[in-house]
Motif scaffolding. Structure first.
Motif, PDB file in Angstrom:
ATOM      1  N   ALA A  10       0.849  -1.189   0.000  1.00 36.37           N
ATOM      2  CA  ALA A  10       0.000   0.000   0.000  1.00 36.37           C
ATOM      3  C   ALA A  10       0.884   1.238   0.000  1.00 36.37           C
ATOM      4  CB  ALA A  10      -0.925   0.017   1.215  1.00 36.37           C
ATOM      5  N   GLU A  11       0.318   2.345  -0.467  1.00 32.11           N
ATOM      6  CA  GLU A  11       1.047   3.605  -0.487  1.00 32.11           C
ATOM      7  C   GLU A  11       0.892   4.314   0.853  1.00 32.11           C
ATOM      8  OE1 GLU A  11      -0.195   5.953  -3.886  1.00 32.11           O
ATOM      9  OE2 GLU A  11       1.715   5.457  -4.830  1.00 32.11           O
ATOM     10  N   LEU A  12       2.010   4.720   1.440  1.00 30.73           N
ATOM     11  CA  LEU A  12       2.020   5.483   2.680  1.00 30.73           C
ATOM     12  C   LEU A  12       2.623   6.861   2.407  1.00 30.73           C
ATOM     13  CD1 LEU A  12       3.308   2.777   5.203  1.00 30.73           C
ATOM     14  CD2 LEU A  12       0.958   3.235   4.460  1.00 30.73           C
ATOM     15  N   GLY A  13       2.118   7.877   3.116  1.00 26.41           N
ATOM     16  CA  GLY A  13       2.563   9.246   2.889  1.00 26.41           C
ATOM     17  C   GLY A  13       3.603   9.696   3.897  1.00 26.41           C
ATOM     18  N   PHE A  14       4.818   9.944   3.431  1.00 27.15           N
ATOM     19  CA  PHE A  14       5.921  10.393   4.279  1.00 27.15           C
ATOM     20  C   PHE A  14       6.226  11.866   4.006  1.00 27.15           C
ATOM     21  CE2 PHE A  14       6.403   5.869   3.683  1.00 27.15           C
ATOM     22  CZ  PHE A  14       6.838   5.394   4.907  1.00 27.15           C
ATOM     23  N   THR A  15       7.020  12.452   4.877  1.00 28.47           N
ATOM     24  CA  THR A  15       7.515  13.806   4.651  1.00 28.47           C
ATOM     25  C   THR A  15       8.496  13.802   3.477  1.00 28.47           C
ATOM     26  OG1 THR A  15       7.244  14.464   6.956  1.00 28.47           O
ATOM     27  CG2 THR A  15       8.846  15.691   5.652  1.00 28.47           C
ATOM     28  N   ARG A  16       8.405  14.807   2.625  1.00 31.55           N
ATOM     29  CA  ARG A  16       9.333  14.930   1.497  1.00 31.55           C
ATOM     30  C   ARG A  16      10.696  15.411   1.982  1.00 31.55           C
ATOM     31  NH1 ARG A  16       6.102  18.833  -2.493  1.00 31.55           N
ATOM     32  NH2 ARG A  16       6.377  20.121  -0.636  1.00 31.55           N
ATOM     33  N   ALA A  17      11.739  14.924   1.374  1.00 28.83           N
ATOM     34  CA  ALA A  17      13.103  15.294   1.778  1.00 28.83           C
ATOM     35  C   ALA A  17      13.336  16.795   1.676  1.00 28.83           C
ATOM     36  CB  ALA A  17      14.121  14.540   0.920  1.00 28.83           C
ATOM     37  N   GLU A  18      12.707  17.463   0.682  1.00 28.35           N
ATOM     38  CA  GLU A  18      12.905  18.906   0.512  1.00 28.35           C
ATOM     39  C   GLU A  18      12.213  19.728   1.603  1.00 28.35           C
ATOM     40  OE1 GLU A  18       9.851  17.716  -2.773  1.00 28.35           O
ATOM     41  OE2 GLU A  18      11.540  16.811  -1.691  1.00 28.35           O
ATOM     42  N   ASP A  19      11.352  19.068   2.412  1.00 28.89           N
ATOM     43  CA  ASP A  19      10.668  19.770   3.500  1.00 28.89           C
ATOM     44  C   ASP A  19      11.348  19.573   4.846  1.00 28.89           C
ATOM     45  OD1 ASP A  19       8.733  20.809   1.828  1.00 28.89           O
ATOM     46  OD2 ASP A  19       7.364  19.113   2.099  1.00 28.89           O
ATOM     47  N   MET A  47       4.887   9.798  -1.421  1.00 23.64           N
ATOM     48  CA  MET A  47       4.096   8.574  -1.393  1.00 23.64           C
ATOM     49  C   MET A  47       4.978   7.390  -1.785  1.00 23.64           C
ATOM     50  SD  MET A  47       1.238   9.856  -0.401  1.00 23.64           S
ATOM     51  CE  MET A  47       0.303   8.318  -0.437  1.00 23.64           C
ATOM     52  N   ARG A  48       5.055   6.405  -0.905  1.00 25.71           N
ATOM     53  CA  ARG A  48       5.895   5.236  -1.141  1.00 25.71           C
ATOM     54  C   ARG A  48       5.084   3.951  -1.012  1.00 25.71           C
ATOM     55  NH1 ARG A  48      11.543   6.052  -0.798  1.00 25.71           N
ATOM     56  NH2 ARG A  48      11.916   8.271  -1.214  1.00 25.71           N
ATOM     57  N   SER A  49       5.331   3.019  -1.901  1.00 27.62           N
ATOM     58  CA  SER A  49       4.715   1.705  -1.807  1.00 27.62           C
ATOM     59  C   SER A  49       5.473   0.883  -0.770  1.00 27.62           C
ATOM     60  CB  SER A  49       4.746   0.996  -3.161  1.00 27.62           C
ATOM     61  OG  SER A  49       3.931   1.671  -4.096  1.00 27.62           O
TER      62      SER A  49
END
Length: 270
Positions: A10-19, A47-49
């Motif tokens: 499933a896709e999980l939402g993480f913080t973006r590296a640029e943030d 978003m990462r699988s």
């Protein structure tokens, strides 16, 4: 031979590296940029699988609260709690009366852990009890929007509560929270206390977007755990000094291990 635990992707939402940037208040700790309030678009997340392990599958064994940071507990023996949950399910809204009944049923209750120890609820916070409703595939099933404890969508981003060094605990406890509560943060830990600061997650109806939990042993906290300021004035009655909750968000990493339960009802909780 025991069956292997089932898995899904499933896709999980993480913080973006640029943030992400160094935290000015705590050297050596990283901070994530605060996102706009309201319903947050997928584009603001990385978003990462991810592979999710089913803790309800035959042969699956949970590591436990003290080891992994989470555990499933049995609520079926608490009749008052089950009655309050039934009322909440029927009303489909967390009223003040229902919240009071839930707190009363949990105060002083004890639950058995997998390692044989008992977990006793010493206190239920006056704020922070939230009723979430999330539809399949990200469908919004809260047409009226957020209203205090109600109208909250399923969480869109990976996060953790609370930072024992941050708001509101530092104001409420005059900075004593890190020495009082057991915790692990990127820059400190307390393994001696038997007092935990815990979230309790109980599914009220059929689960369409299950809660996903990380085994904390798979987390590189110094590299991937990020301080985050969450504005809370939309759903909590706070003064200006405590208008932002200090919590955590996370960067993704292939070594992280994620778990969910495919079968879970109101008789069980994380």
């Amino acid at each position: 031979m025991a069956s292997s635990p089932l898995e899904l992707v499933a896709e999980l939402g993480f913080t973006r590296a640029e943030d992400v940037s160094p935290d000015e208040e705590r050297p050596g700790v990283l901070r994530a940029r605060t996102l706009p309030m309201g319903r947050v678009a997928r584009e603001v997340f990385d978003m990462r699988s991810c592979v999710l392990h089913d803790a309800a599958a035959p042969g699956a064994v949970e590591a436990g609260l003290e080891v992994a940071g989470f555990e499933t507990i049995d609520l079926s023996g608490n009749a008052a709690l089950q009655a309050a949950l039934g009322r909440l399910r029927d009303e489909d809204r967390l009223s003040d009366a229902c919240a009071a009944a839930l707190r009363e049923s949990l105060a002083g209750a004890s639950f058995r852990l997998a390692n044989g120890k008992s977990l006793r609820v010493e206190h239920v916070a006056e704020e922070g009890m939230i009723h979430r409703r999330g539809g399949p595939g990200g469908l919004d099933v809260n047409p009226g929007g957020m209203d205090g404890a109600n109208g909250h969508d399923a969480a869109r981003g990976i996060h953790g509560d609370q930072d024992v060094f941050g708001t509101p605990l530092k104001q409420m406890m005059n900075g004593a929270a890190p020495s009082l509560f057991r915790h692990q943060t990127p820059d400190a830990r307390n393994d001696d206390s038997s007092l935990f600061l815990l979230n309790l997650w109980i599914p009220i109806q059929q689960i369409t977007r299950p809660l996903v939990l990380m085994d904390r042993r798979s987390l590189d906290a110094k590299r991937h755990q990020l301080r985050y300021g969450l504005p809370v004035t939309r759903f909590l009655d706070r003064d200006e000094e405590s208008s932002v909750n200090d919590i955590w968000t996370f960067l993704p990493d292939p070594s992280q291990q994620w778990y969910f339960r495919s079968a879970m009802g109101p008789d069980r909780a994380y």
